[in-house]
Design a protein around this motif. Structure first.
Motif, short mmCIF file in Angstrom:
data_model
loop_
_atom_site.label_atom_id
_atom_site.label_comp_id
_atom_site.label_asym_id
_atom_site.label_seq_id
_atom_site.Cartn_x
_atom_site.Cartn_y
_atom_site.Cartn_z
N ARG A 202 -6.46 -38.86 -41.72
CA ARG A 202 -7.40 -39.86 -41.84
C ARG A 202 -8.29 -40.19 -43.07
NH1 ARG A 202 -10.26 -41.08 -36.05
NH2 ARG A 202 -11.16 -39.22 -36.46
N ASP A 203 -8.48 -39.00 -43.45
CA ASP A 203 -9.29 -38.68 -44.67
C ASP A 203 -8.70 -39.30 -45.80
OD1 ASP A 203 -11.09 -37.81 -46.53
OD2 ASP A 203 -10.23 -35.70 -46.45
N ASP A 204 -9.52 -40.43 -46.17
CA ASP A 204 -8.89 -41.03 -47.69
C ASP A 204 -10.00 -40.71 -48.77
OD1 ASP A 204 -10.65 -42.65 -46.56
OD2 ASP A 204 -9.60 -44.35 -47.22
N PHE A 205 -11.00 -39.87 -48.52
CA PHE A 205 -12.24 -39.60 -49.33
C PHE A 205 -11.62 -39.14 -50.86
CE2 PHE A 205 -16.48 -37.42 -49.78
CZ PHE A 205 -17.09 -38.47 -50.33
N GLN A 206 -10.70 -38.17 -50.91
CA GLN A 206 -10.30 -37.78 -52.11
C GLN A 206 -9.35 -38.92 -52.80
OE1 GLN A 206 -12.00 -34.66 -50.76
NE2 GLN A 206 -10.45 -35.48 -49.69
N ASP A 207 -8.83 -39.54 -52.05
CA ASP A 207 -7.75 -40.81 -52.51
C ASP A 207 -8.83 -41.92 -53.31
OD1 ASP A 207 -5.16 -40.45 -51.83
OD2 ASP A 207 -6.05 -40.14 -49.72
N SER A 218 -4.04 -45.86 -58.28
CA SER A 218 -3.50 -44.81 -57.67
C SER A 218 -4.37 -43.88 -56.87
CB SER A 218 -2.47 -43.83 -58.46
OG SER A 218 -1.81 -42.73 -57.84
N GLY A 219 -4.03 -43.27 -55.82
CA GLY A 219 -5.00 -42.28 -55.19
C GLY A 219 -4.37 -40.97 -55.48
N ALA A 220 -5.04 -39.78 -54.83
CA ALA A 220 -4.47 -38.73 -54.92
C ALA A 220 -3.09 -38.14 -54.81
CB ALA A 220 -5.47 -37.77 -54.18
#
Length: 302
Positions: A202-207, A218-220
């Protein structure tokens, strides 16, 4: 208003809470020292009185949205009863008071445990901490599972008050060897293809960090390690498994000793945190709130 809603028998409401907490009608019966048939009759009577289905008969039993409202009511009544006993000098069972709080993992690892040590011992409180992402802790308040939460939302859950705590700063970091191997070019390009450490699925912090660098393109990278503890997350980054956003309080000592290097000193991310709790005239909850606020003021950015 339907007249049957004017009076909710507390024994039925408490029974509903017991079923939710214990997970089954049989377990609730054992906890309340009555028969499973009596439990079933009380719940059915409460459903008839409210005109709503209150429980999903699954394993474990789960409350419906209407059931969550009454579960929250039951917990609040129990809280007020304990406060009343304390003010009257009645010891009841002599047991200390449980305070249930939802806390995100990074706060738990960096500053929140200091709250517990600063609450006056004479209040005889003990804490049940539920670890949950700060974006999801408010859901536990709505469901009546906890009476307070550290959350990222400034919007008060119905029946709750909210106060700002401060901002938790995160810094993008990696191990020196990882940086030398993988991060030789502009971040907005290299972070698209190199391993990254994330908390869970669920972690999209880096993305989100990478999306800001790439202006939403783009995300990570899909090459990612899932490490679902705050301390483990930092250890994974320091071990060179990938880059990640680490709380400033955890990153600073490792940056000073060279175990981590900063990827972009001007690209820190601040997450505002808030304290939400039930609106109850409860001395115990009020004391906890004051202690949380004071501790956060020392640990977080204003």
């Amino acid at each position: 208003m339907n007249s049957v809603m004017a009076d909710l028998p507390l024994d039925q409401v408490r029974t509903l809470l017991a079923v939710v907490d214990e997970g089954t009608f049989d377990a609730a019966a054992a906890a309340l020292h009555v028969t499973p048939s009596a439990i079933s009759q009380r719940v059915k009577a409460l459903e008839q009185r409210t005109g709503r289905v209150l429980l999903l008969r699954t394993k474990p039993v789960r409350p419906t949205e209407s059931g969550e409202v009454l579960v929250r009511l039951a917990r609040q009544v129990a809280r007020l009863e304990r406060d009343a006993y304390a003010e009257l000098g009645l010891s009841g069972t002599g047991e200390p008071t449980r305070v249930s709080v939802a806390v995100n993992a990074d706060s738990l690892a960096t500053w929140f445990l200091g709250v517990l040590t600063r609450v006056p011992e004479e209040l005889r409180l003990y804490f049940e901490l539920r670890r949950e992402d700060e974006d999801h802790t408010a859901a536990l308040l709505r469901e009546g599972v906890v009476m307070a939460a550290v959350t990222s939302s400034p919007d008060a859950v119905p029946g709750c008050s909210v106060r700002a705590l401060g901002r938790m700063r995160y810094v993008p970091v990696a191990a020196p060897d990882f940086t030398a191997r993988h991060l030789g070019g502009p971040l907005e390009q290299v972070l698209l293809d190199v391993p990254v450490v994330t908390f869970d699925r669920r972690d999209d912090f880096q993305d989100g960090f990478v999306r800001r660098l790439t202006r939403g393109r783009s995300g990570a990278s899909a090459l990612r390690h899932y490490v679902p503890t705050s301390e483990g997350f930092v250890d994974a980054v320091a071990a060179g498994l990938g880059w990640g956003l680490v709380p400033e309080a955890q990153a600073d000592p490792l940056l000073r000793t060279g175990r981590l290097v900063g990827l972009a000193p001007d690209r820190t991310v601040d997450v505002p945190l808030y304290w939400q709790q039930w609106k109850l005239d409860s001395p115990a909850l009020a004391q906890v709130a004051e202690t949380v606020t004071a501790t956060a003021a020392e640990a977080l950015r204003g």
